[in-house]
Design an enzyme around this catalytic site. Structure first.
Site, PDB file in Angstrom:
ATOM      1  N   GLU A  70       0.474   7.082  -8.099  1.00  0.00           N
ATOM      2  CA  GLU A  70       0.486   7.141  -6.808  1.00  0.00           C
ATOM      3  C   GLU A  70       0.311   5.376  -6.298  1.00  0.00           C
ATOM      4  OE1 GLU A  70      -0.287   5.701  -3.673  1.00  0.00           O
ATOM      5  OE2 GLU A  70      -2.544   5.774  -3.916  1.00  0.00           O
ATOM      6  N   GLU A  79       4.632  -1.235  -2.802  1.00  0.00           N
ATOM      7  CA  GLU A  79       3.612  -2.179  -4.143  1.00  0.00           C
ATOM      8  C   GLU A  79       4.559  -1.640  -5.281  1.00  0.00           C
ATOM      9  OE1 GLU A  79       0.332   1.079  -4.198  1.00  0.00           O
ATOM     10  OE2 GLU A  79      -0.462   1.061  -1.893  1.00  0.00           O
TER      11      GLU A  79
END
Length: 608
Positions: A70, A79
């Site tokens: 995730e 990210e």
């Protein structure tokens, strides 16, 4: 932990062979505590490093069959999803591995919105303001602009103000089960469904978690009909960790007619997705991103909105004109990164000497003032620009007659409102350099507070206990929480755009527990009040902000409250929501304390 439990439940021969990696040391310590609390410290091998630092034959005995991750932000890629997956496929995973999530798809939609236009179009907002101050002149209007990127925003809050100009369209698909490419570009033809002007592209993503395509999660705005994406969509509740994203179309936008085709160019690199439209691609025979290379200053959308806001500008213009009328040949100092006030002071008074402090903008501030000086009718030689805090400068040729600030500090975007009381601290450090009759703008700050119903925000900040059958209570001590805390424990005050906080309602009038007098040196302040409620409801906490008094004699005030969507407010959530009513027997005792040594504001409350 979920992977280890699932393997045990199916009797997998590799039970317990779960490896987890985390490079941030405080999180590693927390993970170890959570594993221990759930009796799984021997089920999960935890490596305190990034996944791209893991090696087969060292940390891992063999390549892995399944990867669970995730590493997603609101834009999807921010990210480091792509480089992480690339390394995993190259070095850590078996061929054709099982992946959770399995796939991600990004979508976009063309929209018209006067509010979104204000967040990107400073040049035309200034033309509308008609006040003569040009931060974005015709010949150099790209000198101050937005950074070309997607901005995370709760677009559901704008649904009543948005005109949809297209159906949703697919942009990129990312298959987690195979090695992703670092760079891709695609041309998309979108048919306009309404006549209007495209001011922005709103985008979101949909996760397909399993290979069979039975489990999905979407960050789409609520107006999206699930038939355009998939027949099974979850995640429609308000959340703060993932939002939609907005890509602004600069200038006045892109006019479209119903049925007209709009060409969109989308591209992505390792960490971001960008868009361009046909007029932007062809602008001055250069690419869309090339158009931004001339810029000197990049600001966040809310800052662009403030600088273009007619009422905000007029408040400062009126205040500055009034104080200039009281002084002849004044020495004027701009105490923060305000290019607007620097241009304003230099434009309104030919006899004034201006010293501007740009500790955040550095040399870019000086270059910008030089570039726009001619358009605003002053010589840049009259402005001395410092790239340090004004309080650290000691070479004033004479006493300061006028000290001004927005107050706003470059890089402080998204901070708590009272952190801009740094202006008061700077003014206090400058005390020896101020003339006896020096004028300070703003002259005062007024702390405002209002009781609020904030069910969505409060739920998102509750302390953790049982999460999918696992004990996560130790997380609260490390990461902090606001709701369902132990008795007498209070969560932190956090900055939020209240208008983006889901369901909200004011339960009381707005109160003033204290004010900050900038004519005197900084000092601690304490304020107490009894707050009565205007309507029944469930109080989840208090909204807190500061109104800046530019000129007390004329009641010239700039507010940073919820009605101004360009500023974040402070939110103090209650540990336990309190039922209130509008009878005289229902009230709250509120105490506010500002500590000038730390710059922190604390709020204590009790209900009766």
């Amino acid at each position: 932990m979920m992977a280890a439990r699932a393997m045990a439940n199916v009797g997998d021969e590799k039970e317990g062979r779960v490896s987890a990696c985390e490079s941030y040391l405080p999180m590693v310590k927390l993970m170890r505590r959570v594993l221990h609390a759930n009796g799984m410290e021997n089920k999960v091998r935890l490596f305190p490093k990034r996944s791209d630092e893991i090696r087969v034959g060292c940390e891992l005995d063999s390549r892995a069959d399944l990867m669970v991750s995730e590493i997603l932000d609101s834009e999807l890629l921010g990210e480091g999803l792509i480089p992480t997956l690339q390394h995993a496929h190259d070095e850590l995973l078996v061929p054709n591995p099982q992946m959770i999530p399995y796939r991600a798809t990004t979508y976009g939609q063309l929209v018209e919105s006067s509010f979104l236009r204000k967040l990107c179009d400073l040049h035309n907002q200034e033309i509308s303001a008609s006040d003569g101050i040009q931060l974005s002149p015709v010949t150099t209007h790209s000198l101050i602009s937005l950074k070309p990127k997607q901005y995370a925003m709760q677009c559901d809050a704008l649904s009543s103000e948005i005109k949809l100009l297209s159906e949703p369209f697919k942009v990129f698909e990312f298959d987690f089960w195979k090695r992703p490419e670092s760079n891709r570009e695609t041309e998309i033809t979108v048919q306009a469904t309404n006549e209007g002007t495209v001011h922005a592209i709103i985008s979101w993503w949909v996760l397909q978690l399993d290979e069979a395509g039975s489990i999905f999660y979407s960050t789409a705005p609520k107006w999206i009909n699930s038939q355009y994406i998939t027949n099974s969509i979850s995640g429609k509740d308000w959340c703060d960790h993932w939002k939609q994203c907005v890509w602004f179309i600069h200038d006045t936008g892109l006019p479209t007619l119903r049925g007209e085709n709009v060409s969109i160019r989308a591209s992505h690199n390792d960490i971001s997705i960008s868009y361009g439209t046909t007029p932007e691609v062809n602008k001055d025979n250069s690419s869309f991103l090339k158009w931004y290379e001339e810029r000197i200053i990049t600001l966040l959308p809310e800052r662009i909105g403030i600088y273009g806001d007619r009422n905000w500008r007029m408040s400062y213009i009126t205040a500055i004109r009034n104080i200039l009328n009281r002084s002849s040949s004044p020495l004027c100092v701009v105490a923060d990164d305000s290019v607007f006030l620097t241009v304003l002071l230099s434009s309104l008074s030919e006899s004034s000497n201006v010293i501007a402090s740009f500790p955040g903008l550095k040399d870019n501030g000086a270059q910008y003032i030089k570039a726009v000086s001619a358009s605003n009718g002053f010589s840049s030689d009259r402005v001395r620009v410092l790239d340090t805090k004004i309080s650290s400068f000691s070479e004033f040729e004479r006493k300061i007659d006028i000290l001004v600030g927005e107050p706003f500090y470059y890089g402080n975007e998204g901070m708590l409102p009272w952190q801009n009381l740094h202006f008061w601290r700077e003014r206090s450090l400058l005390n020896p350099a101020l003339a006896e009759d020096a004028l300070v703008v703003p002259g005062k700050g007024i702390l405002k507070i209002c009781a609020m119903s904030l069910p969505d925000l409060w739920r998102s900040r509750c302390s953790l206990k049982d999460v999918e059958g696992f004990d996560h209570s130790s997380v609260n001590e490390t990461l902090g929480a606001c709701g369902n805390l132990p008795e007498m424990q209070q969560g932190p005050c956090l900055p939020f755009y209240l208008w983006q906080c889901g369901e909200i309602e004011e339960l009381s009038q707005v109160y003033q527990p204290m004010d900050f007098n900038f004519s005197k040196p900084i000092h601690s302040c304490l304020g107490k009040l009894q707050m009565k409620f205007l309507k029944p409801g469930l109080c989840h906490g208090f909204a807190i902000w500061i109104d800046w008094v530019l000129d007390e004699r004329s009641s010239n005030i700039v507010s940073t409250g919820p009605d101004s969507r360009y500023w974040k407010q402070g939110v103090q959530l209650l540990s336990v929501p309190q039922p209130v009513n509008s009878t005289s027997a229902s009230y709250a005792e509120v105490e506010a304390y500002f500590d000038h040594l730390t710059g922190e504001l604390s709020i204590k409350s009790s209900f009766s």
